[in-house]
Design a protein around this motif. Structure first.
Motif, PDB file in Angstrom:
ATOM      1  N   VAL A  84       1.078  -1.220   0.145  1.00 18.44           N
ATOM      2  CA  VAL A  84      -0.016   0.267   0.288  1.00 18.44           C
ATOM      3  C   VAL A  84       0.368   1.192  -0.084  1.00 18.44           C
ATOM      4  CG1 VAL A  84      -2.228   1.162   1.407  1.00 18.44           C
ATOM      5  CG2 VAL A  84      -1.899  -1.337   0.888  1.00 18.44           C
ATOM      6  N   LEU A  85       0.488   2.048  -0.928  1.00 21.98           N
ATOM      7  CA  LEU A  85       1.606   3.498  -1.075  1.00 21.98           C
ATOM      8  C   LEU A  85      -0.277   4.703  -0.713  1.00 21.98           C
ATOM      9  CD1 LEU A  85       3.001   3.045  -4.376  1.00 21.98           C
ATOM     10  CD2 LEU A  85       4.046   2.590  -1.904  1.00 21.98           C
ATOM     11  N   ARG A  86       0.590   5.528  -0.535  1.00 24.28           N
ATOM     12  CA  ARG A  86      -0.460   6.692   0.149  1.00 24.28           C
ATOM     13  C   ARG A  86       1.436   8.314  -0.539  1.00 24.28           C
ATOM     14  NH1 ARG A  86      -2.296   8.034   5.126  1.00 24.28           N
ATOM     15  NH2 ARG A  86      -4.188   6.264   4.568  1.00 24.28           N
ATOM     16  N   ASP A  87       0.633   8.719  -0.976  1.00 23.31           N
ATOM     17  CA  ASP A  87       1.427   9.931  -1.851  1.00 23.31           C
ATOM     18  C   ASP A  87       2.818   9.010  -2.531  1.00 23.31           C
ATOM     19  OD1 ASP A  87       0.020  12.134  -0.759  1.00 23.31           O
ATOM     20  OD2 ASP A  87       0.272  12.012   0.615  1.00 23.31           O
ATOM     21  N   GLY A  88       2.984   8.185  -2.987  1.00 27.54           N
ATOM     22  CA  GLY A  88       3.473   7.646  -3.579  1.00 27.54           C
ATOM     23  C   GLY A  88       4.737   6.499  -2.753  1.00 27.54           C
ATOM     24  N   ALA A 276       3.326  -1.730  -7.863  1.00 27.47           N
ATOM     25  CA  ALA A 276       2.603  -1.056  -7.490  1.00 27.47           C
ATOM     26  C   ALA A 276       3.214   0.652  -8.402  1.00 27.47           C
ATOM     27  CB  ALA A 276       3.281  -0.572  -6.324  1.00 27.47           C
ATOM     28  N   LYS A 277       3.994   0.282  -8.830  1.00 26.46           N
ATOM     29  CA  LYS A 277       5.129   1.978  -9.801  1.00 26.46           C
ATOM     30  C   LYS A 277       3.516   2.250 -10.517  1.00 26.46           C
ATOM     31  CE  LYS A 277       9.514   0.783  -8.305  1.00 26.46           C
ATOM     32  NZ  LYS A 277      10.769   0.124  -9.108  1.00 26.46           N
ATOM     33  N   PHE A 278       3.363   0.933 -10.985  1.00 26.89           N
ATOM     34  CA  PHE A 278       2.648   1.207 -12.948  1.00 26.89           C
ATOM     35  C   PHE A 278       1.161   1.453 -11.998  1.00 26.89           C
ATOM     36  CE2 PHE A 278      -1.014  -0.308 -15.785  1.00 26.89           C
ATOM     37  CZ  PHE A 278      -0.692   0.076 -16.799  1.00 26.89           C
ATOM     38  N   GLY A 279       0.924   1.625 -10.668  1.00 26.94           N
ATOM     39  CA  GLY A 279      -0.079   2.217 -10.474  1.00 26.94           C
ATOM     40  C   GLY A 279      -0.222   3.081  -9.600  1.00 26.94           C
ATOM     41  N   GLU A 280       0.377   3.821  -9.900  1.00 22.85           N
ATOM     42  CA  GLU A 280       1.195   5.204  -9.059  1.00 22.85           C
ATOM     43  C   GLU A 280       0.878   5.793 -10.697  1.00 22.85           C
ATOM     44  OE1 GLU A 280       2.208   7.383  -6.256  1.00 22.85           O
ATOM     45  OE2 GLU A 280       0.664   6.118  -6.125  1.00 22.85           O
ATOM     46  N   PHE A 281       1.521   5.712 -11.560  1.00 24.40           N
ATOM     47  CA  PHE A 281       1.887   6.014 -13.435  1.00 24.40           C
ATOM     48  C   PHE A 281       0.525   6.012 -13.472  1.00 24.40           C
ATOM     49  CE2 PHE A 281       2.475   5.167 -17.794  1.00 24.40           C
ATOM     50  CZ  PHE A 281       2.696   6.774 -17.771  1.00 24.40           C
ATOM     51  N   LEU A 282      -0.571   5.380 -13.580  1.00 22.83           N
ATOM     52  CA  LEU A 282      -2.270   5.505 -13.604  1.00 22.83           C
ATOM     53  C   LEU A 282      -2.511   6.972 -13.165  1.00 22.83           C
ATOM     54  CD1 LEU A 282      -3.526   2.867 -14.514  1.00 22.83           C
ATOM     55  CD2 LEU A 282      -2.808   3.605 -16.085  1.00 22.83           C
ATOM     56  N   ARG A 283      -2.103   6.703 -11.235  1.00 15.86           N
ATOM     57  CA  ARG A 283      -2.606   7.478 -10.296  1.00 15.86           C
ATOM     58  C   ARG A 283      -1.877   9.403 -10.910  1.00 15.86           C
ATOM     59  NH1 ARG A 283      -1.545  10.630  -5.709  1.00 15.86           N
ATOM     60  NH2 ARG A 283       1.167   9.243  -5.644  1.00 15.86           N
ATOM     61  N   ASN A 284      -0.739   8.776 -11.410  1.00 19.52           N
ATOM     62  CA  ASN A 284      -0.306  10.161 -11.392  1.00 19.52           C
ATOM     63  C   ASN A 284      -0.288  11.500 -12.990  1.00 19.52           C
ATOM     64  OD1 ASN A 284       0.577  11.613  -9.284  1.00 19.52           O
ATOM     65  ND2 ASN A 284       2.103   9.673  -9.326  1.00 19.52           N
ATOM     66  N   HIS A 285      -1.555   9.681 -14.003  1.00 20.64           N
ATOM     67  CA  HIS A 285      -1.787  10.520 -14.978  1.00 20.64           C
ATOM     68  C   HIS A 285      -0.873  10.911 -15.442  1.00 20.64           C
ATOM     69  CE1 HIS A 285      -6.479  11.787 -14.932  1.00 20.64           C
ATOM     70  NE2 HIS A 285      -5.957  10.709 -14.193  1.00 20.64           N
ATOM     71  N   GLY A 286       0.229   9.899 -15.249  1.00 23.83           N
ATOM     72  CA  GLY A 286       0.961   9.472 -17.020  1.00 23.83           C
ATOM     73  C   GLY A 286       2.495   9.954 -16.889  1.00 23.83           C
ATOM     74  N   VAL A 287       2.147  10.600 -15.960  1.00 22.61           N
ATOM     75  CA  VAL A 287       3.795  11.771 -15.256  1.00 22.61           C
ATOM     76  C   VAL A 287       4.833  11.054 -14.508  1.00 22.61           C
ATOM     77  CG1 VAL A 287       4.164  13.978 -14.077  1.00 22.61           C
ATOM     78  CG2 VAL A 287       2.326  13.646 -15.739  1.00 22.61           C
ATOM     79  N   VAL A 288       5.405  10.630 -14.166  1.00 26.40           N
ATOM     80  CA  VAL A 288       7.031  10.359 -13.503  1.00 26.40           C
ATOM     81  C   VAL A 288       7.810  11.221 -13.044  1.00 26.40           C
ATOM     82  CG1 VAL A 288       8.474   8.844 -13.489  1.00 26.40           C
ATOM     83  CG2 VAL A 288       6.256   8.214 -14.149  1.00 26.40           C
ATOM     84  N   ASP A 289       8.481  11.914 -12.477  1.00 23.35           N
ATOM     85  CA  ASP A 289       9.410  12.592 -11.371  1.00 23.35           C
ATOM     86  C   ASP A 289       9.387  13.728 -12.167  1.00 23.35           C
ATOM     87  OD1 ASP A 289      10.226  10.998 -10.163  1.00 23.35           O
ATOM     88  OD2 ASP A 289      11.562   9.931 -10.837  1.00 23.35           O
ATOM     89  N   GLY A 290       8.720  14.686 -12.664  1.00 24.09           N
ATOM     90  CA  GLY A 290       7.655  15.834 -13.268  1.00 24.09           C
ATOM     91  C   GLY A 290       7.613  15.587 -15.083  1.00 24.09           C
ATOM     92  N   GLN A 291       7.923  14.738 -15.295  1.00 23.86           N
ATOM     93  CA  GLN A 291       8.247  14.196 -16.406  1.00 23.86           C
ATOM     94  C   GLN A 291       6.579  13.804 -17.797  1.00 23.86           C
ATOM     95  OE1 GLN A 291      11.183  12.394 -17.566  1.00 23.86           O
ATOM     96  NE2 GLN A 291      10.694  12.728 -20.779  1.00 23.86           N
ATOM     97  N   ARG A 292       6.096  14.563 -17.828  1.00 19.08           N
ATOM     98  CA  ARG A 292       4.718  13.771 -18.959  1.00 19.08           C
ATOM     99  C   ARG A 292       5.439  12.739 -20.326  1.00 19.08           C
ATOM    100  NH1 ARG A 292      -0.182  13.333 -18.746  1.00 19.08           N
ATOM    101  NH2 ARG A 292      -0.572  14.934 -17.426  1.00 19.08           N
ATOM    102  N   LEU A 293       5.293  11.056 -19.421  1.00 21.30           N
ATOM    103  CA  LEU A 293       4.995  10.365 -20.532  1.00 21.30           C
ATOM    104  C   LEU A 293       4.159   9.990 -21.090  1.00 21.30           C
ATOM    105  CD1 LEU A 293       7.198   7.533 -18.189  1.00 21.30           C
ATOM    106  CD2 LEU A 293       8.545  10.136 -19.529  1.00 21.30           C
TER     107      LEU A 293
END
Length: 385
Positions: A84-88, A276-293
């Protein structure tokens, strides 16, 4: 009578995810159960516990509901991993006996959402069109109604193609035939040969064969070569550069058939942390480390309801009411409206709740009759968070 084909299909299902011949054949005590294997590196549980990083103190009510997914195994089945992750950031991590953070576990249909994201990359690159005809050579003959099928229809599971996900009995379904039977050598060819029975967009029909068609389109787009090895390498390289490296999903392992087509509807492997990293990618709507992928427009599409089933988006489950008579997927009567999930056979879940800033990964072995209890436990945990 259990046929040779039925025995083969159920035995392979058992090998891949813990089914037994008894469960698949419905023959009660006449067949001995097949034990489920341990995928990937499965460290000694004592060692795994020692190597897990310390986590911040967790609300006792949240911890109790998370622990219940392990303690209440008679009701919910075997939980092999809960993360379980909260805020990544991880707030809970636990594994069943014989499993740990390095254990790679099967995705089953969670793979569909990964296939959808890969499709989105190619649409964003201008190599595919969401609303143009799906580029499937077998459908391009004059007068073929399947020529009208768009990528949007495939992703919404509304292609109108005659696919039977699970037969009655189970081995009479297209999924078993495609994965383990006559279609196994060329899964896309098997899936694409099925006739149309409805107009595109008219009928919701959940189908792993549909996701294999998308995977075939991905390979054909990435390389003109029909060589199985060239197709595998093109797709692997694409996944490596666009998903694995940017997200750090180093354990993600897609599987392929003999023609080099990714089994994009059901068979990938990864650790709980990487799911979970994939889930976080979706939670952040395709953004990773401030970069939109991934474009925001693609995420909006994936999270928009299929026209024939409000509980399903673009190859992902939504926390919305499904049509009358459809199986329950999530818990729209309890959870937030923006909650969505990747869901796989036998209780694989990546649950994302953007308004709560939470991602939950549950991996394990749950039988059909245990699913209501598993959903209640997961809804309890999400609600407590």
């Amino acid at each position: 009578m259990i046929t040779k084909k039925a025995m083969l299909a159920s035995a392979v299902l058992a090998m891949l995810g813990g089914w037994s011949l008894t469960q698949a054949a419905g023959q009660g005590a006449t067949a001995a159960p097949v034990p489920a294997p341990r995928f990937g590196a499965a460290p000694d549980p004592a060692i795994a516990a020692e190597t897990l990083p310390p986590l911040p103190a967790l609300d006792p009510a949240v911890k109790a509901r998370a622990d219940a997914l392990f303690a209440d195994a008679d009701a919910v089945g075997e939980t092999r991993a809960l993360y379980v992750l909260r805020d990544g950031k991880p707030i809970y991590e636990r594994y069943g006996d014989g499993f740990g953070p390095d254990s790679k576990l099967i995705s089953w249909s969670m793979a569909k959402s990964i296939t959808a994201v890969l499709t989105g990359f190619l649409v964003a690159d201008g190599q595919l069109s969401l609303d143009g005809p799906a580029p499937v050579a077998a459908w391009q003959r004059s007068g073929d109604p399947r020529a009208a099928i768009a990528l949007r229809d495939l992703l919404h599971m509304t292609s109108g193609i005659e696919h039977v996900e699970v037969g009655d009995p189970v081995w009479k379904g297209d999924t078993v035939d495609m994965l383990f039977g006559p279609g196994a050598q060329d899964m896309a060819g098997f899936a694409e040969a099925k006739p149309a029975v409805a107009r595109p967009g008219e009928l919701f029909n959940y189908s792993s064969a549909t996701s294999v068609i998308l995977a075939d389109i991905l390979a054909d787009t990435l390389t003109p070569s029909p060589s199985p090895e060239a197709r595998r390498e093109a797709v692997r390289d694409f996944i490596q550069g666009r998903l694995i490296e940017p997200l750090g999903m180093t354990s993600l392992t897609p599987e392929f058939d003999a023609k080099g087509t990714m089994i994009g509807g059901s068979i990938m492997h990864a650790t709980a942390r990487d799911y979970a990293k994939f889930g976080e990618f979706l939670r952040n709507h395709g953004v990773v480390d401030g970069q939109r992928l991934l474009p925001e427009s693609w995420m909006r599409f994936m999270l928009s309801p299929s026209p024939a089933d409000a509980g399903y988006g673009g190859h992902i489950w939504l926390n919305r009411q499904r049509p009358r008579g459809a199986d329950i997927a999530l818990w729209p009567d309890r959870g937030p409206n923006d909650l969505f999930a990747c869901i796989g056979h036998q209780g694989q879940y990546i649950i994302v709740s953007p308004s709560q800033r939470v991602t939950i990964v549950r991996l394990g072995i749950t039988s059909d009759d245990q699913f209501p209890a598993l959903r209640r436990h997961l809804a309890d945990l999400q609600e407590a968070l």
